[in-house]
Design an enzyme around this catalytic site. Structure first.
Site, PDB file in Angstrom:
ATOM      1  N   TRP A  71      33.246  33.832  48.111  1.00 19.50           N
ATOM      2  CA  TRP A  71      33.583  35.217  47.769  1.00 19.50           C
ATOM      3  C   TRP A  71      33.491  36.174  48.948  1.00 19.50           C
ATOM      4  CZ3 TRP A  71      36.172  35.748  43.610  1.00 19.50           C
ATOM      5  CH2 TRP A  71      35.888  34.987  42.472  1.00 19.50           C
ATOM      6  N   GLU A 118      28.557  31.315  36.543  1.00 21.93           N
ATOM      7  CA  GLU A 118      27.945  31.743  35.280  1.00 21.93           C
ATOM      8  C   GLU A 118      28.165  30.737  34.155  1.00 21.93           C
ATOM      9  OE1 GLU A 118      29.692  33.565  37.344  1.00 21.93           O
ATOM     10  OE2 GLU A 118      29.033  35.643  37.406  1.00 21.93           O
ATOM     11  N   THR A 152      25.480  34.462  42.588  1.00 26.91           N
ATOM     12  CA  THR A 152      26.915  34.582  42.797  1.00 26.91           C
ATOM     13  C   THR A 152      27.235  35.985  43.287  1.00 26.91           C
ATOM     14  OG1 THR A 152      29.087  34.556  41.766  1.00 26.91           O
ATOM     15  CG2 THR A 152      27.246  35.103  40.327  1.00 26.91           C
ATOM     16  N   LYS A 164      38.669  35.534  47.001  1.00 24.10           N
ATOM     17  CA  LYS A 164      38.073  34.214  47.141  1.00 24.10           C
ATOM     18  C   LYS A 164      38.765  33.457  48.264  1.00 24.10           C
ATOM     19  CE  LYS A 164      35.365  31.292  44.443  1.00 24.10           C
ATOM     20  NZ  LYS A 164      35.190  30.377  43.340  1.00 24.10           N
TER      21      LYS A 164
HETATM   22  P1  AMP Z   1      32.489  30.833  41.289  1.00 17.75           P
HETATM   23  O1  AMP Z   1      31.513  31.535  40.457  1.00 17.75           O
HETATM   24  O2  AMP Z   1      32.252  30.989  42.758  1.00 17.75           O
HETATM   25  O3  AMP Z   1      32.636  29.406  40.886  1.00 17.75           O
HETATM   26  O4  AMP Z   1      33.905  31.508  41.061  1.00 17.75           O
HETATM   27  C1  AMP Z   1      34.513  31.551  39.806  1.00 17.75           C
HETATM   28  C2  AMP Z   1      35.848  32.216  39.931  1.00 17.75           C
HETATM   29  O5  AMP Z   1      36.702  31.458  40.797  1.00 17.75           O
HETATM   30  C3  AMP Z   1      36.615  32.342  38.660  1.00 17.75           C
HETATM   31  O6  AMP Z   1      36.188  33.440  37.881  1.00 17.75           O
HETATM   32  C4  AMP Z   1      38.040  32.508  39.176  1.00 17.75           C
HETATM   33  O7  AMP Z   1      38.288  33.829  39.595  1.00 17.75           O
HETATM   34  C5  AMP Z   1      38.050  31.602  40.377  1.00 17.75           C
HETATM   35  N1  AMP Z   1      38.566  30.273  39.995  1.00 17.75           N
HETATM   36  C6  AMP Z   1      37.854  29.169  39.691  1.00 17.75           C
HETATM   37  N2  AMP Z   1      38.662  28.139  39.373  1.00 17.75           N
HETATM   38  C7  AMP Z   1      39.922  28.613  39.450  1.00 17.75           C
HETATM   39  C8  AMP Z   1      41.226  28.062  39.197  1.00 17.75           C
HETATM   40  N3  AMP Z   1      41.396  26.787  38.848  1.00 17.75           N
HETATM   41  N4  AMP Z   1      42.293  28.881  39.363  1.00 17.75           N
HETATM   42  C9  AMP Z   1      42.157  30.153  39.735  1.00 17.75           C
HETATM   43  N5  AMP Z   1      40.969  30.736  39.981  1.00 17.75           N
HETATM   44  C10 AMP Z   1      39.865  29.985  39.839  1.00 17.75           C
END
Ligand code: AMP
Length: 543
Positions: free
Chosen positions: A446, A331, A185, A441
């Site tokens: 990212w 994670e 990630t 994001k």
């Molecule tokens: P990832 O590891 O790429 O799945 O990204 C995780 C991150 O995406 C989280 O820590 C949030 O910052 C963002 N994220 C995931 N789901 C949501 C959601 N429903 N609303 C807002 N941010 C989200």
């Protein structure tokens, strides 16, 4: 005194065995590069996964060795998941959209011995080859007729590789804490970090995912994961869908194509679809333009980024589809919360129900949540107090691969710092309000603001720069570059945006530049991103 129950290990191969026995004739439909409508059954795919496990043996891959994939969602990728993890190796899924330097870093850091790749990524890997000397061979995920000419060493076509093997194979039994899959990630600053899942965490996560107030998956469902298999194991669908015997429809490279997704949903009678908000925007736009309704669909599970209210409304009012917002992280395998109705929900007005739907949801059993202030003191669940969101549970990482605590992402009492800021209301509905991690994001992927800042700081016309995410109608967020010009410099936007070319991935390049006289700073001299985000909260980017 211990209880007297059997201690059977929770292994991914047990999902394969169960699925084959109880749901063997359930279909898996795939769009692949060599077949736009491939059909097979779970039994076919699992037999081929066993052939693959035999092939890995013959290639001399040891237990624990990393085998990477760079591939879209299809049945061969699913088979690789099971063949690799089920036989005790580690399936390392790689995001092909990363910039070449990140790919090189990840492949070398993971010490991948083999890479399984789709045909379309072969040229990319050929270019990277001199920088990834540890990779011993490549498996191109196609048949002999579509095998490309390649300079990749020890390149073999997937179908030839498995055709040479027997489907007789006994899945080995080992400790359930054995590593099963690896996913990097870039969600925090610095180099990408590897999240190393194990069999136990994966099976427990799958149990949680299928529950009624999470995804409510069953043998009667037909699931379309538009979330890629390289993004946190497509939110666990390869495991949860096989655990219950749901039909799976894999879109292959057709992830971002609203029309193609609609056609697949219609022809296969998909009733559950999963993806980030950006892909649903494309689908909804297509439906509106083409005058189509999503009658086949019961619900869509949307996460990975904040879900706009209008999207929940449109799914519900135009298509009669329930949108379930989820929140989680790489994670966290990834599920942490799901926004499903609680008791008494039906008494709310439609608008109140939609408002509630904009929250990230309630913690699912197995994921503990808490919010804390700057001193680490727990904050009340009143829906108003906001603080750093921390989580704990058996499918949440205890560290990153080979970092041995240096990422400093865990508290002394064993909670994981998510980098998200949230409120939690008295019913337990959590809502993300901000982020402490300095990243953007965009379309579910990212972008490192720090890397963008470091890149542009090398321009002589820039005295200081900050990059923040601002709202974007299609990509949820896009980077905005805020610059203090160097004294006497007359640099303009186009020149600065052009300066990023070739230094970062094209899709990372900020959408706009704003020039300011100075940036707000904290007492320790850091740029106050929170204040900048507030200042530019209503910034309107052109679509
Ligand atoms: P990832 O590891 O790429 O799945 O990204 C995780 C991150 O995406 C989280 O820590 C949030 O910052 C963002 N994220 C995931 N789901 C949501 C959601 N429903 N609303 C807002 N941010 C989200």
């Amino acid at each position: 005194m211990h209880g007297l129950m059997m201690d059977r290990p929770l292994l991914i191969s047990t999902i394969a065995e169960h699925a084959e026995r109880f749901h063997g004739n359930r279909e898996i439909v795939s769009v692949t590069m060599d077949d736009p409508a491939h059909r097979c059954t779970i039994a076919d795919a699992m037999a081929r996964a066993r052939r693959l496990a035999n092939a890995l043996e013959r290639l001399g891959l040891e237990h624990g060795d990393r085998v990477a994939t760079i591939a879209w969602n299809d049945y061969r990728h699913l088979e690789t998941y099971y063949g690799v993890s089920g036989s005790g190796r580690v399936c390392h899924t790689i995001n092909p959209r990363l910039f070449p330097e990140q790919l090189v870093f990840i492949i070398n850091h993971a010490e991948d011995r083999y890479i399984f790749t789709d045909v379309m990524f072969v040229p990319l890997l050929e270019k990277l080859l001199p920088q990834i000397p540890g990779v011993e061979g490549f498996v191109v995920m196609t048949n002999a007729a579509n095998m490309p000419e390649t300079t990749l060493p020890n390149a073999v076509c997937y179908e030839d590789l498995i055709a040479a093997e027997s489907s007789e194979y006994d899945w080995p039994e080992f400790d359930e804490r054995t590593a099963s899959a690896l996913c990097y990630t870039s969600g925090t600053t610095g180099d990408p970090k590897g999240v190393l899942y194990d069999h136990r965490s994966t099976v427990l996560h799958a149990y949680a995912a299928v529950a009624p107030d999470t995804m409510s998956l069953s043998a009667r469902d037909c699931v379309l994961p538009v979330v890629p298999l390289f993004h946190v194991n497509a939110w666990g669908i390869p495991y949860s869908a096989l655990m219950v015997g749901a039909k799976i429809v894999f879109p292959g490279p057709k992830m971002g194509d609203g029309e193609a997704l609609y056609a697949l949903m219609e022809s296969e009678d998909v009733n559950i679809a999963l993806g980030v908000p950006t892909v649903w925007l494309g689908l909804l736009q297509y439906c509106e333009q083409a005058g189509k309704r999503l009658d086949m669909l019961d619900r869509t599970i949307v996460g990975g980024a904040a879900v706009p209210r209008v999207m929940i409304e449109q799914f519900r009012k135009v298509h009669d589809v329930q949108l379930i917002q989820g929140w989680g992280m790489t994670e966290m395998s990834p599920l942490g919360t799901a926004n499903t109705p609680s008791h008494g929900w039906e008494e709310l007005s439609e608008e109140e129900q939609i408002d509630l739907g904009t929250k990230a949801g309630r913690g699912i059993f197995g994921c503990e949540l808490r919010i804390v202030d700057d001193e680490g003191a727990e904050l009340p669940w009143d829906g108003v107090a906001y603080g750093a969101l921390q989580v704990r549970g058996p499918w949440i990482c205890s560290d990153y691969f080979k970092l041995e605590g240096s990422a400093e992402t865990h508290t002394d009492d064993g909670w994981f710092e998510t980098g998200d800021v949230a409120t939690i209301d008295p019913q337990g509905y959590m809502a993300i309000t901000d982020r402490t991690k300095d990243v953007i994001k965009s379309g579910g992927e990212w972008i490192s603001s720090i890397e963008l800042e470091n890149t542009v700081m090398a321009h002589p016309g820039v005295a200081e720069a900050a990059v923040i995410g601002v709202a974007h109608p299609k990509w949820t967020e896009r980077p905005l570059l805020i610059v203090v010009r160097a004294e006497g410099a007359a640099v303009e936007s186009d020149e600065l945006l052009g300066f990023f070319k070739g230094k970062v991935a094209d899709w990372w390049i900020p959408n706009a530049v704003e020039f300011v006289d100075e940036l707000p700073h904290t007492a320790t001299g850091k740029v106050k991103k929170i204040e900048l985000r507030r200042q530019f909260a209503d910034y309107a980017l052109a679509e």
